[in-house]
Design a protein around this motif. Structure first.
Motif, mmCIF file in Angstrom:
data_model
loop_
_atom_site.group_PDB
_atom_site.id
_atom_site.type_symbol
_atom_site.label_atom_id
_atom_site.label_comp_id
_atom_site.label_asym_id
_atom_site.label_seq_id
_atom_site.Cartn_x
_atom_site.Cartn_y
_atom_site.Cartn_z
ATOM 1 N N THR A 106 0.815 -1.215 0.000
ATOM 2 C CA THR A 106 0.000 0.000 0.000
ATOM 3 C C THR A 106 0.850 1.268 0.000
ATOM 4 O O THR A 106 0.325 2.353 -0.219
ATOM 5 N N GLY A 107 2.140 1.126 0.250
ATOM 6 C CA GLY A 107 3.022 2.292 0.236
ATOM 7 C C GLY A 107 4.477 1.880 0.322
ATOM 8 O O GLY A 107 4.816 0.924 1.006
ATOM 9 N N VAL A 108 5.338 2.608 -0.398
ATOM 10 C CA VAL A 108 6.777 2.347 -0.378
ATOM 11 C C VAL A 108 7.483 3.695 -0.233
ATOM 12 O O VAL A 108 7.249 4.610 -1.023
ATOM 13 N N THR A 109 8.310 3.803 0.814
ATOM 14 C CA THR A 109 9.118 5.005 1.009
ATOM 15 C C THR A 109 10.564 4.573 1.253
ATOM 16 O O THR A 109 10.868 3.379 1.276
ATOM 17 N N ASP A 110 11.440 5.545 1.481
ATOM 18 C CA ASP A 110 12.833 5.237 1.792
ATOM 19 C C ASP A 110 12.970 4.595 3.171
ATOM 20 O O ASP A 110 14.020 4.046 3.487
ATOM 21 N N ALA A 111 11.933 4.672 3.995
ATOM 22 C CA ALA A 111 12.012 4.182 5.373
ATOM 23 C C ALA A 111 11.218 2.902 5.625
ATOM 24 O O ALA A 111 11.490 2.196 6.592
ATOM 25 N N GLU A 112 10.213 2.608 4.765
ATOM 26 C CA GLU A 112 9.352 1.464 5.067
ATOM 27 C C GLU A 112 8.549 1.009 3.857
ATOM 28 O O GLU A 112 8.405 1.732 2.883
ATOM 29 N N VAL A 113 8.039 -0.224 4.002
ATOM 30 C CA VAL A 113 7.070 -0.765 3.046
ATOM 31 C C VAL A 113 5.817 -1.059 3.860
ATOM 32 O O VAL A 113 5.866 -1.796 4.842
ATOM 33 N N LYS A 114 4.711 -0.457 3.480
ATOM 34 C CA LYS A 114 3.424 -0.716 4.142
ATOM 35 C C LYS A 114 2.642 -1.676 3.272
ATOM 36 O O LYS A 114 2.658 -1.563 2.044
ATOM 37 N N TYR A 115 1.942 -2.606 3.933
ATOM 38 C CA TYR A 115 1.163 -3.574 3.181
ATOM 39 C C TYR A 115 -0.005 -4.068 4.022
ATOM 40 O O TYR A 115 0.011 -4.006 5.245
ATOM 41 N N GLY A 116 -1.042 -4.529 3.337
ATOM 42 C CA GLY A 116 -2.203 -5.112 3.998
ATOM 43 C C GLY A 116 -2.152 -6.619 3.828
ATOM 44 O O GLY A 116 -1.839 -7.113 2.751
ATOM 45 N N ILE A 117 -2.450 -7.346 4.902
ATOM 46 C CA ILE A 117 -2.432 -8.809 4.870
ATOM 47 C C ILE A 117 -3.862 -9.324 4.909
ATOM 48 O O ILE A 117 -4.592 -9.069 5.864
ATOM 49 N N THR A 118 -4.249 -10.022 3.848
ATOM 50 C CA THR A 118 -5.553 -10.685 3.804
ATOM 51 C C THR A 118 -5.292 -12.183 3.897
ATOM 52 O O THR A 118 -4.452 -12.714 3.169
#
Length: 192
Positions: free
Chosen positions: A87-99
């Motif tokens: 759901t998002g990628v930055t220089d500090a993190e990868v955000k994701y949703g787990i289904t």
């Protein structure tokens, strides 16, 4: 009963995300540095494995928003599927949703974050004498139609394949896990 089973499977599934086999801070048997294993923070975050002393940067050029990582997982004899949608990628993190899909029932998404590790300049801390031994080896595996250079972390008979690029861990935090009986308990099956 089915609702309880599904709730239990989801709880176990979410608890295992980012949690390699037990081991914590442990000594290695291959003469390498100590390695700290990720732990469940309870807040949906998956801490990344600290890197060895290096000036390398984490390469997540293959990770794109909207991408889906499909995993097959077996827990307590119950097979389930997980889909991690970035759901998002930055220089500090990868955000994701787990289904998670268990017995045809879809649950989630549960939000999670993989913090991008920074190179560690300081030497590793001392390891307690009673800590379980951790063996780290390197292996290239073909998983989900891709070749992954991995550090294989083994402790207490459990193994976790952690993908690396340029001597730094990369996303996803792992591509395969195996229990002490040699059974694959989690494996990346597809990326779309």
């Amino acid at each position: 009963m089915r609702t309880t089973l599904i709730a239990l499977a989801l709880g176990l599934s979410v608890a295992l995300i980012g949690c390699p086999p037990p081991g914590g801070d442990a000594k290695t048997t291959d003469g390498g540095d100590s390695t700290s294993q990720p732990a469940d923070t309870g807040g949906g975050e998956t801490p990344a494995e600290p890197a060895a002393a290096s000036k390398a940067e984490v390469d997540i050029s293959h990770v794109k928003e909207g991408q889906k990582y499909h995993f097959k997982q077996v827990a307590g004899g119950q097979e389930m599927q997980q889909v991690w949608e970035v759901t998002g990628v930055t220089d500090a993190e990868v955000k994701y949703g787990i289904t998670t899909v268990v017995a045809g029932t879809s649950m989630g998404p549960t939000e999670a974050t993989w913090a991008i590790p920074k190179p560690v300049e300081a030497p590793a801390a001392a390891t307690p004498a009673d800590a379980p031994e951790v063996k780290m080896t390197e292996e290239t595996v073909e998983i989900a139609g891709m070749s992954w250079a991995c550090k294989v972390v083994e402790s207490g008979g459990y193994k976790t394949w952690v993908p690396y690029k340029s001597d730094m861990p990369t996303f996803p935090p792992y591509v395969k896990q195996m229990n002490g009986a040699g059974e694959v308990t989690l494996e990346l099956t597809k990326i779309e």
